[in-house]
Design a protein around this motif. Structure first.
Motif, short mmCIF file in Angstrom:
data_model
loop_
_atom_site.label_atom_id
_atom_site.label_comp_id
_atom_site.label_asym_id
_atom_site.label_seq_id
_atom_site.Cartn_x
_atom_site.Cartn_y
_atom_site.Cartn_z
N GLU A 1 44.01 19.55 36.64
CA GLU A 1 43.79 20.96 36.28
C GLU A 1 44.70 21.92 37.02
O GLU A 1 45.11 22.94 36.47
CB GLU A 1 42.33 21.35 36.45
N TYR B 1 39.04 28.79 31.63
CA TYR B 1 39.12 27.34 31.87
C TYR B 1 40.53 26.90 32.26
O TYR B 1 41.52 27.46 31.80
CB TYR B 1 38.73 26.58 30.59
N THR C 1 43.01 20.13 30.83
CA THR C 1 43.75 18.89 31.10
C THR C 1 43.81 18.07 29.83
O THR C 1 42.92 18.15 28.98
CB THR C 1 43.10 18.06 32.22
N ARG D 1 38.25 14.91 21.80
CA ARG D 1 39.28 13.91 21.52
C ARG D 1 40.02 14.37 20.27
O ARG D 1 39.40 14.80 19.31
CB ARG D 1 38.69 12.52 21.31
N THR E 1 30.16 20.71 24.48
CA THR E 1 29.56 21.00 25.78
C THR E 1 28.24 20.28 25.93
O THR E 1 28.04 19.51 26.85
CB THR E 1 29.36 22.51 25.97
N GLU F 1 42.52 12.88 25.19
CA GLU F 1 41.28 13.41 25.74
C GLU F 1 41.58 14.79 26.31
O GLU F 1 42.45 14.94 27.16
CB GLU F 1 40.74 12.49 26.83
N VAL G 1 34.59 18.97 26.49
CA VAL G 1 35.55 17.89 26.25
C VAL G 1 35.73 17.66 24.75
O VAL G 1 34.90 18.07 23.94
CB VAL G 1 35.08 16.57 26.91
N ALA H 1 40.08 18.20 28.18
CA ALA H 1 38.97 18.66 29.01
C ALA H 1 39.19 20.12 29.40
O ALA H 1 40.26 20.48 29.88
CB ALA H 1 38.83 17.80 30.25
N ARG I 1 37.88 22.67 31.98
CA ARG I 1 37.14 22.70 33.25
C ARG I 1 37.04 24.16 33.71
O ARG I 1 38.04 24.86 33.74
CB ARG I 1 37.85 21.86 34.29
N LEU J 1 35.75 21.16 20.60
CA LEU J 1 35.12 20.98 21.91
C LEU J 1 33.62 20.71 21.83
O LEU J 1 32.94 21.18 20.91
CB LEU J 1 35.38 22.20 22.79
#
Length: 173
Positions: free
Chosen positions: A150, A103, A106, A80, A91, A53, A78, A55, A57, A89
């Motif tokens: 993060e 950004y 993570t 996978r 949004t 996963e 995000v 992410a 941020r 990605l």
């Protein structure tokens, strides 16, 4: 002849209106910031990581002393990873990308169900009996824990409106 001229003028007006719809700059019709295509690859010690996963941020600078941060329109993205470690990605809608900006990144890969973030009985999904009945072992992050936060991951990205926005992250211990 007048019908042909009217049809041509009407067609030209419709064509101009249709082509100008996509030239609105950095926001969609509903006023939210526009996402641009953004992809990448996650590897761990040089090997593709499937099912991770990812992410993105928003990297929002801290407010000056005595002020509160009002960056309420900041939105993360995000994804996978697939079997080759690649990700696209999301949004707003699947695969639409990320909003241009800076950004923190993570990356986690859970074995078993990820830990629940529902801890309050005010949440509609809260089930007090689930905690008692849970007989499965807690989920385990298969990647180094530093990549789950993060501020400790050390991973950052800048998504630009013009691209290309293809990021490669090789995780290590």
């Amino acid at each position: 002849m007048k019908t042909v001229r009217t049809w041509s003028v009407t067609s030209l007006a419709v064509l101009v209106a249709a082509t100008s719809l996509g030239c609105g700059g950095s926001s969609d019709d509903d006023g939210r910031k526009k996402a641009v295509p953004a992809t990448g690859t996650i590897t761990y010690k040089g090997n593709a990581v499937e099912g991770a996963e990812v992410a993105f941020r928003p990297n929002i600078p801290p407010p000056p002393p005595g002020k509160t941060n009002v960056m309420s329109d900041a939105k993360g993205a995000v994804a996978r990873t697939d079997a080759s470690g690649k990700f696209t990605l999301t949004t707003y809608a699947t695969g639409d990308g990320a909003i241009p900006g800076d950004y923190f990144v993570t990356v986690t890969k859970w074995e078993g169900p990820p830990p629940s973030t529902i801890t309050s009985n005010e949440d509609p999904a809260y089930d007090p009996d689930a905690a008692e009945a849970e007989s499965t072992p807690p989920a385990k992050n298969l990647l180094p824990e530093k990549y789950a936060q993060e501020r400790t991951s050390g991973l950052t990205a800048t998504v630009t409106e013009d691209g290309p926005n293809d990021f490669a992250f090789d995780l290590t211990d």
